[in-house]
Design an enzyme around this catalytic site. Structure first.
Site, short mmCIF file in Angstrom:
data_model
loop_
_atom_site.label_atom_id
_atom_site.label_comp_id
_atom_site.label_asym_id
_atom_site.label_seq_id
_atom_site.Cartn_x
_atom_site.Cartn_y
_atom_site.Cartn_z
N ASP A 1 51.16 46.16 29.25
CA ASP A 1 51.18 45.98 30.70
C ASP A 1 51.79 47.20 31.38
OD1 ASP A 1 49.97 43.53 31.06
OD2 ASP A 1 51.81 42.39 30.84
N MET A 2 51.39 47.42 32.63
CA MET A 2 51.96 48.51 33.42
C MET A 2 52.90 47.91 34.45
SD MET A 2 51.99 51.80 33.50
CE MET A 2 50.47 52.42 32.75
N ARG B 1 42.50 47.94 31.20
CA ARG B 1 42.50 46.90 32.23
C ARG B 1 42.81 47.58 33.57
NH1 ARG B 1 47.33 43.15 31.60
NH2 ARG B 1 46.15 42.32 29.83
N ALA C 1 50.85 45.27 41.74
CA ALA C 1 51.61 44.22 42.40
C ALA C 1 53.03 44.61 42.79
CB ALA C 1 51.68 42.99 41.47
N THR D 1 40.50 41.26 38.58
CA THR D 1 40.43 41.02 40.02
C THR D 1 40.02 39.58 40.28
OG1 THR D 1 39.45 41.73 42.12
CG2 THR D 1 38.02 41.77 40.19
N HIS D 2 40.54 39.03 41.40
CA HIS D 2 40.09 37.72 41.87
C HIS D 2 39.27 37.87 43.15
CE1 HIS D 2 44.00 37.13 39.80
NE2 HIS D 2 43.29 36.25 39.15
N ARG E 1 53.56 35.11 42.55
CA ARG E 1 52.24 34.54 42.80
C ARG E 1 52.21 33.81 44.13
NH1 ARG E 1 52.03 37.20 38.91
NH2 ARG E 1 51.53 38.60 40.62
#
Length: 315
Positions: free
Chosen positions: A141-142, A191, A196, A233-234, A296
């Site tokens: 993860d980043m 990915r 965020a 993406t959503h 979230r």
């Protein structure tokens, strides 16, 4: 929404609010809609459910910014246990793991033997070795921009022995298009997400439209390259654009994948999978779920409003 985001993120540090959230019936439903549970077994069960729906998974044992070497080791052991349980359940063909380097030692000071970078690298090697033995892979993860160079350096070292190790790049950073070009080689898994963390304008695009434009530019680089893009993406527009670009660049289904978070647009996840796309769901779990949940909620106004009303009505 931008005015509310920072106060809500500050709440993520409150133990009192965490206790209230976890005991309220209404918000307990919100918790389980984003985080399947605190234990490895609940995460494995959630993975099995997704696999039954034709989806794949990547699992994240929640925790970051670890400043204690013993805690970093505990996190490594949690991943080893997770991989063992996934293998025992016959799930490793469909599930991999996502690892934050700051959770396994990256943030440790130089005064600790070897320093944070070396400790994180060795711990990541241990997890990568276990993942390979279990028949699956690891994606790094980043996190915020101050760790980007260190994370990519660890990735380069890991890929010498574990070339299947995945990378994460964040489109809102100015540097990311160049990073995409550097990583768009055969065998490379990347990915691409929007990002965020709250970043300064010196390193990141601030306007949503500019971030979207950067995301599309990065998508073009990855889909035109020789690697395996993982499109996180959503955003319905980005899903449509990505599908169009995949067709333009002659990408067959299965030569790339879509990724979405657990509990967000589940019907769209299943729709894409039923159309032949590979869809992987990001499953977070563990005791450190509260900060993740608050991030979230801060991103989704309707859930944030529901959550706050629940807290206010609590007497």
């Amino acid at each position: 929404m931008s005015l509310l985001r920072q106060p809500i993120l500050l709440l993520s540090r409150s133990r009192q609010i965490k206790k209230l959230v976890s005991t309220l019936p209404v918000t307990s439903g919100i918790v389980t809609s984003y985080v399947p549970g605190e234990t490895t077994s609940t995460a494995v069960d959630a993975t099995a459910g997704l696999v039954d729906d034709g989806l794949k998974a990547t699992l994240d044992f929640l925790g970051e910014d670890t400043l204690d070497a013993d805690q970093a080791e505990t996190t490594v052991n949690a991943y080893l246990d997770l991989l063992q349980q996934l293998a025992a359940g016959g799930l490793t063909r469909h599930a991999e793991v996502s690892v934050k380097l700051s959770a396994i030692g990256q943030a440790l000071p130089d005064s600790v033997a070897g320093g944070g970078h070396k400790i994180a690298l060795e711990n990541a090697r241990t997890i990568c070795r276990a993942a390979r033995n279990a028949g699956t892979t690891v994606t790094l993860d980043m996190e915020d921009h101050t760790t980007t160079e260190s994370t990519l350096a660890v990735l380069r070292e890991l890929r010498k022995d574990f070339p299947e190790t995945g990378a994460v790049l964040q489109a809102y950073l100015h540097r990311t298009e160049a990073d995409c070009r550097a990583l768009a080689y055969e065998g490379s898994r990347v990915r691409l997400c929007k990002g965020a963390y709250q970043e300064p304008e010196t390193v990141a695009f601030q306007d949503r439209l500019d971030v979207d434009k950067s995301y599309v530019r990065c998508l073009k680089v990855l889909l035109a390259g020789q690697g395996y893009p993982m499109i996180a993406t959503h955003d319905p527009r980005m899903v449509e654009i990505a599908s169009s670009l995949a067709s333009r660049y002659g990408r067959a289904q299965g030569s790339y994948e879509f990724q979405m978070l657990y509990g967000i647009r589940p019907e769209e996840q299943k729709r894409l999978a039923s159309s032949g796309e590979t869809v992987r769901v990001y499953i977070p779990y563990g005791l450190e779920w509260y900060g993740y949940l608050m991030r979230r909620l801060a991103e989704r106004p309707q859930n944030l409003s529901f959550f706050l009303k629940s807290l206010i009505s609590k007497k």
